[in-house]
Design an enzyme around this catalytic site. Structure first.
Site, PDB file in Angstrom:
ATOM      1  N   SER A 126       0.833  -1.207   0.000  1.00  0.00           N
ATOM      2  CA  SER A 126       0.000   0.000   0.000  1.00  0.00           C
ATOM      3  C   SER A 126       0.864   1.252   0.000  1.00  0.00           C
ATOM      4  O   SER A 126       1.963   1.264   0.564  1.00  0.00           O
ATOM      5  CB  SER A 126      -0.883  -0.023   1.249  1.00  0.00           C
ATOM      6  OG  SER A 126      -1.481   1.228   1.462  1.00  0.00           O
ATOM      7  N   TYR A 151      -2.358  -1.379  10.909  1.00  0.00           N
ATOM      8  CA  TYR A 151      -2.641  -1.956   9.589  1.00  0.00           C
ATOM      9  C   TYR A 151      -1.527  -1.589   8.615  1.00  0.00           C
ATOM     10  O   TYR A 151      -0.946  -2.437   7.944  1.00  0.00           O
ATOM     11  CB  TYR A 151      -4.003  -1.466   9.049  1.00  0.00           C
ATOM     12  CG  TYR A 151      -4.053  -1.478   7.543  1.00  0.00           C
ATOM     13  CD1 TYR A 151      -4.215  -2.676   6.853  1.00  0.00           C
ATOM     14  CD2 TYR A 151      -3.867  -0.309   6.794  1.00  0.00           C
ATOM     15  CE1 TYR A 151      -4.188  -2.702   5.455  1.00  0.00           C
ATOM     16  CE2 TYR A 151      -3.842  -0.324   5.415  1.00  0.00           C
ATOM     17  CZ  TYR A 151      -4.003  -1.520   4.753  1.00  0.00           C
ATOM     18  OH  TYR A 151      -3.964  -1.531   3.396  1.00  0.00           O
ATOM     19  N   LYS A 155       1.811  -3.757   6.517  1.00  0.00           N
ATOM     20  CA  LYS A 155       2.244  -3.737   5.108  1.00  0.00           C
ATOM     21  C   LYS A 155       3.755  -3.489   5.037  1.00  0.00           C
ATOM     22  O   LYS A 155       4.473  -4.126   4.273  1.00  0.00           O
ATOM     23  CB  LYS A 155       1.488  -2.656   4.330  1.00  0.00           C
ATOM     24  CG  LYS A 155       0.006  -2.947   4.143  1.00  0.00           C
ATOM     25  CD  LYS A 155      -0.237  -4.209   3.325  1.00  0.00           C
ATOM     26  CE  LYS A 155      -1.695  -4.551   3.163  1.00  0.00           C
ATOM     27  NZ  LYS A 155      -1.943  -5.879   2.606  1.00  0.00           N
TER      28      LYS A 155
HETATM   29  C1  UD1 Z   1      -7.114   4.165   3.860  1.00  0.00           C
HETATM   30  C2  UD1 Z   1      -5.778   3.824   4.469  1.00  0.00           C
HETATM   31  C3  UD1 Z   1      -4.958   3.036   3.487  1.00  0.00           C
HETATM   32  C4  UD1 Z   1      -5.722   1.819   3.042  1.00  0.00           C
HETATM   33  C5  UD1 Z   1      -7.030   2.263   2.425  1.00  0.00           C
HETATM   34  C6  UD1 Z   1      -7.863   1.073   1.997  1.00  0.00           C
HETATM   35  C7  UD1 Z   1      -5.237   5.688   5.995  1.00  0.00           C
HETATM   36  C8  UD1 Z   1      -4.301   6.811   6.277  1.00  0.00           C
HETATM   37  N1  UD1 Z   1      -5.048   5.017   4.849  1.00  0.00           N
HETATM   38  O1  UD1 Z   1      -6.859   5.059   2.795  1.00  0.00           O
HETATM   39  O2  UD1 Z   1      -3.760   2.639   4.087  1.00  0.00           O
HETATM   40  O3  UD1 Z   1      -4.956   1.109   2.129  1.00  0.00           O
HETATM   41  O4  UD1 Z   1      -7.763   3.025   3.387  1.00  0.00           O
HETATM   42  O5  UD1 Z   1      -8.614   0.528   3.012  1.00  0.00           O
HETATM   43  O6  UD1 Z   1      -6.116   5.431   6.759  1.00  0.00           O
HETATM   44  N2  UD1 Z   1     -13.229  10.490   3.442  1.00  0.00           N
HETATM   45  C9  UD1 Z   1     -14.231  11.367   3.798  1.00  0.00           C
HETATM   46  N3  UD1 Z   1     -15.385  10.859   4.303  1.00  0.00           N
HETATM   47  C10 UD1 Z   1     -15.599   9.519   4.484  1.00  0.00           C
HETATM   48  C11 UD1 Z   1     -14.557   8.632   4.114  1.00  0.00           C
HETATM   49  C12 UD1 Z   1     -13.379   9.145   3.598  1.00  0.00           C
HETATM   50  O7  UD1 Z   1     -14.093  12.585   3.661  1.00  0.00           O
HETATM   51  O8  UD1 Z   1     -16.658   9.133   4.969  1.00  0.00           O
HETATM   52  C13 UD1 Z   1     -11.983  11.021   2.884  1.00  0.00           C
HETATM   53  C14 UD1 Z   1     -10.765  10.702   3.724  1.00  0.00           C
HETATM   54  O9  UD1 Z   1     -10.559  11.668   4.715  1.00  0.00           O
HETATM   55  C15 UD1 Z   1      -9.666  10.693   2.660  1.00  0.00           C
HETATM   56  C16 UD1 Z   1     -10.395  10.192   1.413  1.00  0.00           C
HETATM   57  O10 UD1 Z   1     -11.776  10.401   1.647  1.00  0.00           O
HETATM   58  O11 UD1 Z   1      -9.211  11.974   2.414  1.00  0.00           O
HETATM   59  C17 UD1 Z   1     -10.161   8.714   1.136  1.00  0.00           C
HETATM   60  O12 UD1 Z   1     -10.443   7.986   2.323  1.00  0.00           O
HETATM   61  P1  UD1 Z   1     -10.479   6.391   2.343  1.00  0.00           P
HETATM   62  O13 UD1 Z   1     -11.313   5.882   1.236  1.00  0.00           O
HETATM   63  O14 UD1 Z   1     -10.852   5.968   3.724  1.00  0.00           O
HETATM   64  O15 UD1 Z   1      -8.998   5.971   2.013  1.00  0.00           O
HETATM   65  P2  UD1 Z   1      -7.612   6.408   2.712  1.00  0.00           P
HETATM   66  O16 UD1 Z   1      -7.838   6.959   4.060  1.00  0.00           O
HETATM   67  O17 UD1 Z   1      -6.866   7.246   1.728  1.00  0.00           O
END
Ligand code: UD1
Length: 341
Positions: A126, A151, A155
């Site tokens: 990742s 988590y 990795k």
């Molecule tokens: C997270 C993990 C990453 C993992 C991936 C897949 C972290 C730092 N990274 O990625 O290691 O491989 O999940 O499971 O946790 N967001 C919102 N509202 C929501 C959900 C998400 O605003 O309800 C935003 C988050 O703040 C982020 C973006 O959307 O900026 C993507 O979030 P998400 O899909 O959870 O992925 P990551 O956090 O990038």
């Protein structure tokens, strides 16, 4: 016909990868304990390819179970190892559960590869191993840091376990794929992401909100140092991502490696903000999304996207599906799940 073992093959990325290997003419064996997936995923795979993969309900972290399964499939040419826990927040609450499951699983797989002379491993790593990079886009030589969550740390440690194992045993050949943010579903809507309970990730939360399962999407933070203030990620289509695994295995089989292990970033090379993803959703589906800006989520990085030149040039792999098409595929899958397609 080459036989390939895919652990976690009924999961989100795993199931799409099974399809691409079958399309490429491989015989696929799936190992999955169904802890975060459903056996019906195999029906979806079969509806797409016409082939039901051999399936073993077994736990990769259980050495005895792996001993049994691998004794049946010692003729496999490679393993694609997905099976692992992946919820960031849960890993902070239950670190030992994550280390026990994710690391024992990998150790058992490597042990069985040695025991059965199975040479090839493609490991799902990742971009979390880069933390918040100082220079963007991140390349494979960007510094690897201790990730924020257990988590993420599994990795990083897994990559190290693979490197150390190879140092001691050059018969093992590995490719580590560092994924950015996989999203979307198969264009057939036969398979897709199936989050249990409240989704943590952005896309499933968006589609569940639009379909009426959730009241509104919370956008975590609008005060980041980005053009619109929301966090930026590199969102990669899951089918494009799946195809990278087939190319990686072919590279191993054909002895094309120049380093061992080889590491590749698998992303689009472009970053999109949360608000851009919402706009893409509204544009590509014609649906209006209910959302509200709220506090930052603990542990989130501000921005990360990948330099994918290495995968483009050396693997000959490139992300192909557009963001809008990918987001729309996630929506079609959600509609199919809820009987609305
Ligand atoms: C997270 C993990 C990453 C993992 C991936 C897949 C972290 C730092 N990274 O990625 O290691 O491989 O999940 O499971 O946790 N967001 C919102 N509202 C929501 C959900 C998400 O605003 O309800 C935003 C988050 O703040 C982020 C973006 O959307 O900026 C993507 O979030 P998400 O899909 O959870 O992925 P990551 O956090 O990038």
């Amino acid at each position: 016909m080459h036989k390939i073992i895919i652990t976690g093959g009924t999961g989100y990325i795993g199931s799409h990868t099974v399809v691409e290997f079958q399309n490429a003419g491989f015989e696929v064996v799936v190992i999955d304990n169904l802890s975060n997936s459903q056996v019906e995923v195999l029906d979806g795979i079969c509806n797409i390819t016409g082939i039901r993969p051999v399936f073993h309900k077994a736990d990769v972290s259980d050495a005895d179970e792996m001993e049994k399964v691998f004794s049946i499939h010692s003729d496999a040419v490679a393993i694609v190892h997905f099976a692992a826990y992946k919820a960031v927040g849960e890993s902070v609450q239950k670190p030992l559960m994550y280390y026990r499951n994710n690391l024992n699983g990998l150790i058992n797989i490597l042990s069985q590869m040695q025991k059965n002379n199975i040479p090839g491993l493609v490991f799902s790593s990742s971009c979390t191993v880069y933390g918040q990079p100082e220079v963007l886009p991140v390349t494979e030589t960007s510094p690897v840091v201790k990730p924020e969550s257990p988590y993420g740390n599994t990795k990083k440690i897994s990559e190290e376990i693979i490197e150390d194992t190879i140092k001691a045993d050059q018969n093992i050949k590995a490719i580590l794929l560092r994924y950015f943010n996989p999203i979307g579903a198969h264009p057939s809507s036969e398979i897709g992401e199936l989050p249990l309970g409240v989704p943590n990730n952005l896309l499933p939360f968006i589609t569940q909100t639009a379909i009426g399962l959730r009241q509104k999407l919370m956008v975590f933070g609008s005060d980041y140092n980005t053009p619109d203030g929301t966090a930026i990620r590199d969102y990669i289509n899951v089918v494009d991502l799946a195809k990278a695994h087939v190319i990686a295995v072919q590279r191993l089989i054909n002895d094309k490696q120049v380093n061992n292990p080889e590491v590749f970033n698998i992303g689009t090379g472009t970053g999109n903000s949360v608000l851009e993803i919402i706009k893409s959703f509204e544009r590509s589906t014609g649906e209006k999304l209910n959302y509200e800006i709220t506090e930052r989520r603990a542990g989130d990085v501000e921005k990360v996207w990948g330099d994918t030149t290495k995968a483009n040039n050396i693997l000959g792999w490139k992300a192909e599906v557009s963001l809008d098409e990918t987001v729309k595929s996630a929506w079609n899958w959600e509609k199919k799940l809820r009987g609305k397609l």
